[in-house]
Design an enzyme around this catalytic site. Structure first.
Site, PDB file in Angstrom:
ATOM      1  N   HIS A   1     -46.212  62.274  57.049  1.00 22.13           N
ATOM      2  CA  HIS A   1     -44.879  62.820  56.474  1.00 22.13           C
ATOM      3  C   HIS A   1     -44.419  61.610  55.636  1.00 22.13           C
ATOM      4  O   HIS A   1     -44.060  61.720  54.382  1.00 22.13           O
ATOM      5  CB  HIS A   1     -43.948  63.547  57.412  1.00 22.13           C
ATOM      6  CG  HIS A   1     -42.772  63.891  56.790  1.00 22.13           C
ATOM      7  ND1 HIS A   1     -42.200  65.269  56.348  1.00 22.13           N
ATOM      8  CD2 HIS A   1     -41.541  62.891  56.364  1.00 22.13           C
ATOM      9  CE1 HIS A   1     -41.248  65.409  55.956  1.00 22.13           C
ATOM     10  NE2 HIS A   1     -40.663  64.154  56.054  1.00 22.13           N
ATOM     11  N   GLU A   2     -43.902  60.324  56.501  1.00 23.65           N
ATOM     12  CA  GLU A   2     -43.681  59.294  55.836  1.00 23.65           C
ATOM     13  C   GLU A   2     -44.463  58.552  54.843  1.00 23.65           C
ATOM     14  O   GLU A   2     -43.809  58.347  53.834  1.00 23.65           O
ATOM     15  CB  GLU A   2     -42.931  58.481  57.020  1.00 23.65           C
ATOM     16  CG  GLU A   2     -41.767  58.981  57.671  1.00 23.65           C
ATOM     17  CD  GLU A   2     -40.616  59.598  57.112  1.00 23.65           C
ATOM     18  OE1 GLU A   2     -40.548  59.242  56.106  1.00 23.65           O
ATOM     19  OE2 GLU A   2     -40.076  60.255  57.783  1.00 23.65           O
TER      20      GLU A   2
ATOM     21  N   HIS B   1     -44.173  60.460  51.476  1.00 21.54           N
ATOM     22  CA  HIS B   1     -42.675  59.737  50.815  1.00 21.54           C
ATOM     23  C   HIS B   1     -43.183  58.224  50.407  1.00 21.54           C
ATOM     24  O   HIS B   1     -42.837  58.165  49.029  1.00 21.54           O
ATOM     25  CB  HIS B   1     -41.657  59.697  51.993  1.00 21.54           C
ATOM     26  CG  HIS B   1     -40.749  60.773  52.102  1.00 21.54           C
ATOM     27  ND1 HIS B   1     -40.353  61.648  51.407  1.00 21.54           N
ATOM     28  CD2 HIS B   1     -40.680  61.127  53.382  1.00 21.54           C
ATOM     29  CE1 HIS B   1     -39.618  62.711  52.074  1.00 21.54           C
ATOM     30  NE2 HIS B   1     -39.776  62.245  53.328  1.00 21.54           N
TER      31      HIS B   1
ATOM     32  N   HIS C   1     -45.469  58.466  47.121  1.00 23.59           N
ATOM     33  CA  HIS C   1     -44.665  59.016  46.097  1.00 23.59           C
ATOM     34  C   HIS C   1     -43.668  57.974  45.426  1.00 23.59           C
ATOM     35  O   HIS C   1     -43.705  57.638  44.130  1.00 23.59           O
ATOM     36  CB  HIS C   1     -43.777  60.324  46.638  1.00 23.59           C
ATOM     37  CG  HIS C   1     -43.335  60.897  45.380  1.00 23.59           C
ATOM     38  ND1 HIS C   1     -42.394  61.915  45.693  1.00 23.59           N
ATOM     39  CD2 HIS C   1     -43.222  60.932  44.223  1.00 23.59           C
ATOM     40  CE1 HIS C   1     -42.054  62.638  44.478  1.00 23.59           C
ATOM     41  NE2 HIS C   1     -42.294  61.856  43.770  1.00 23.59           N
TER      42      HIS C   1
END
Length: 608
Positions: free
Chosen positions: A396-397, A400, A403
């Site tokens: 998940h991180e 981020h 991105h």
């Protein structure tokens, strides 16, 4: 972490951690002295930016010079703030870096005040003048979207003097969140509880969910009670901080002539209020399916009563999926293969170049996040525990961070920071690919049930739970807008009633859960949480496209990641392949949830 610390359950000090599991902040500044020099450099540039005040719109060249100088200051300020922020979060009891962050926050306010004349001065000019400047100076055209955003919000922008006052209020406005953060991370002391093996273990934010995943109902209940008994001791103080934070949101909305604080918050991203309202309505319609999941959970666990502290324990009792951090990294990398080599190269850099702070230590901020700025790595804070949920947190991180990496690499500074509305798409898409990969890898029915259960839990936490939070946020802001005070009793009453509505008849909604509002940091983030749910819906649709279409969908997705904030978020997602102004992506995600639940029910029926 030493073997002794693993055995005793005591957290290591920061200095006792292996450096390879700590992030490398020397990539920002090599020393605190270098940080101090950068801090002073930002301060020294403020008189230069003030020189443009009153003459910003003299010519296209003047406007360009001022915008470029503002960007330079912003780049330097970003590094000053991020370094202080990350150093403080390593150990919130270290007063040196608490002071660094306070100074950086004050400098941020100084800079905001110094440049606060930009918007009102640009908006005092005719739109035709702004358009003519864009035609006249090619170098200015990079700022076209920024100027469009300004012109769109013209009616909500105040005079130069008023904007300067609001900028100065910024430091005061952050006080409720600052106070909550210190209470929650530095001052809150939790008791020890006895684990399944009869050993005394300290309850921490990082270990709380781990305790709630215990097979032993007594451990789950003890952790739950210890958590909320601790928060109850601070209930009035925490109600005051949350009340002050909501009042701050309402103040800004009214000053800027919005009809509500919800509208004011969403307008920053140019997101219609109906997107928020559609989400809540769609989830309310789907509550019977969610409550069907609660019924399965109660049956699968063999419980006469399903309590709030029973919601995290895996339904498949005899399968343990544990991963060391090294195993987690490999699993994440393997699951992201569908995104192609360009994406994986950035993941490898993140794993191997000091981006990640892995383990919990004394005083370390709880939770997990990705944080960086233009010109720094997109750092990741974890408090890694060896379970499947933490593997999902890692991917998940990393979503981020990749991105952020692509946005900063491909966009100029002005558009390098994507909006929060799209922020959860990249992270949740990684989770969807990890789920797909895990399900592809196993034919073992019990492992499959375990993974399906994890997906259902992820959906519960990211869509149903965050939408309940979003509904609570909407409620408490409306109460303050109507002139009501948010006391601890009133907040608890509103929160408890929402839990009753969401969880239904098969769950005992324990009275202690009424205090949960007191421990949610996101309630200080001004209508942030709904974006987890909309992001999950968009990510569900995009992940299906990537798995089904391959390269064309991957190309669209990478283009989205590289777009930063160069267009409105709704438009960026349309180009990627989803339209969030329609309720369809949310409904599509809910259909996936129901299909997964049906498979889980069937497997449970065969293998119970």
């Amino acid at each position: 972490m030493t073997e002794q610390q693993k055995t005793t359950g005591q957290l290591p000090k920061r200095s006792e951690l292996d450096p390879k599991y700590k992030w490398d902040l020397t990539k920002i500044f090599k020393s605190d002295e270098e940080w101090e020099e950068a801090f002073q450099e930002v301060k020294s540039l403020l008189p230069s930016i003030k020189e443009y005040e009153g003459r910003l719109m003299e010519s296209a060249d003047t406007l360009l010079e001022a915008l470029q100088l503002r960007d330079e200051i912003g780049k330097k300020l970003g590094k000053v703030y991020i370094y202080a922020h990350l150093k403080k979060d390593e150990d919130t009891t270290n007063s040196k870096y608490v002071a660094f962050e306070n100074r950086a926050a004050s400098l941020h306010v100084e800079v905001a005040s110094a440049v606060s004349y930009f918007s009102p001065e640009i908006l005092r000019a005719d739109e035709s003048t702004v358009r003519s400047y864009l035609r006249e100076n090619e170098a200015l055209q990079v700022y076209e979207h920024y100027l469009d955003q300004l012109l769109r919000q013209k009616e909500h922008t105040l005079s130069t003097k008023e904007e300067a006052i609001l900028a100065q209020v910024g430091e005061l406005a952050s006080a409720p969140n600052d106070i909550f953060t210190m209470i929650n991370n530095a001052d809150m002391k939790f008791p020890t509880i006895t684990d399944e093996n009869g050993e005394e273990k300290e309850l921490t934010h990082g270990r709380y969910i781990q305790f709630l995943e215990s097979k032993d109902g007594r451990v789950r209940q003890d952790a739950f009670k210890a958590m909320y008994d601790t928060f109850k001791k601070q209930r009035n103080t925490l109600a005051a901080t949350l009340n002050a934070n909501v009042k701050k949101d309402v103040f800004y909305a009214r000053v800027r002539k919005y009809r509500s604080s919800l509208e004011a918050s969403l307008d920053r991203d140019n997101v219609p209020v109906r997107v928020y309202e559609n989400l809540i309505a769609a989830i309310q319609e789907a509550l019977p399916v969610f409550q069907r999941y609660m019924k399965l959970r109660k049956k699968a666990l063999g419980l006469d009563e399903l309590h709030m502290y029973d919601l995290y324990v895996p339904l498949v009792q005899d399968v343990e999926m544990k991963y060391t951090y090294e195993e987690a990294k490999q699993l994440v990398r393997d699951s992201l293969q569908p995104l192609g080599e360009e994406y994986l190269a950035v993941v490898d850099e993140g794993f191997n170049s000091g981006w990640i702070d892995v383990y919990e230590n004394v005083g370390k901020r709880s939770g997990a996040y990705s944080s960086g700025t233009y010109g720094t790595p997109p750092y990741i804070l974890l408090n890694y525990q060896e379970n499947l949920d933490n593997v999902f947190t890692l991917t998940h991180e990393m979503g981020h961070s990749v991105h952020s990496y692509f946005s900063c690499k491909e966009q100029p500074y002005i558009y390098s920071d994507y909006t929060i509305f799209v922020a959860e798409v990249a992270s949740t898409l990684n989770e969807a690919l990890l789920t797909h990969y895990l399900l592809q890898k196993t034919n073992d029915p019990k492992q499959r049930m375990y993974i399906l259960n994890h997906y259902l839990e992820s959906f519960r936490g990211t869509v149903f739970r965050q939408t309940m939070f979003a509904e609570f946020e909407k409620l408490i802001h409306e109460k303050v807008e109507e002139g009501e005070a948010l006391t601890a009793d009133r907040l608890s009453e509103l929160y408890y009633d929402l839990n009753l509505t969401y969880f239904g008849a098969d769950v005992v909604v324990d009275q202690d859960i009424a205090m949960e509002w007191a421990r949610i940091p996101h309630f200080y983030y001004n209508f942030y949480v709904y974006k987890y749910a909309t992001g999950f819906a968009a990510a569900t649709a995009l992940s299906q496209q990537i798995l089904n279409e391959g390269k064309p969908a991957v190309d669209r997705y990478l283009s989205f990641l590289k777009s930063g904030g160069s267009d409105y978020p709704i438009e960026l997602l349309k180009k990627a392949g989803v339209d969030m102004t329609s309720p369809e992506p949310v409904r599509q995600a809910l259909r996936v949830f129901e299909r997964t639940l049906t498979e889980m029910e069937e497997l449970f029926g065969k293998h119970q």
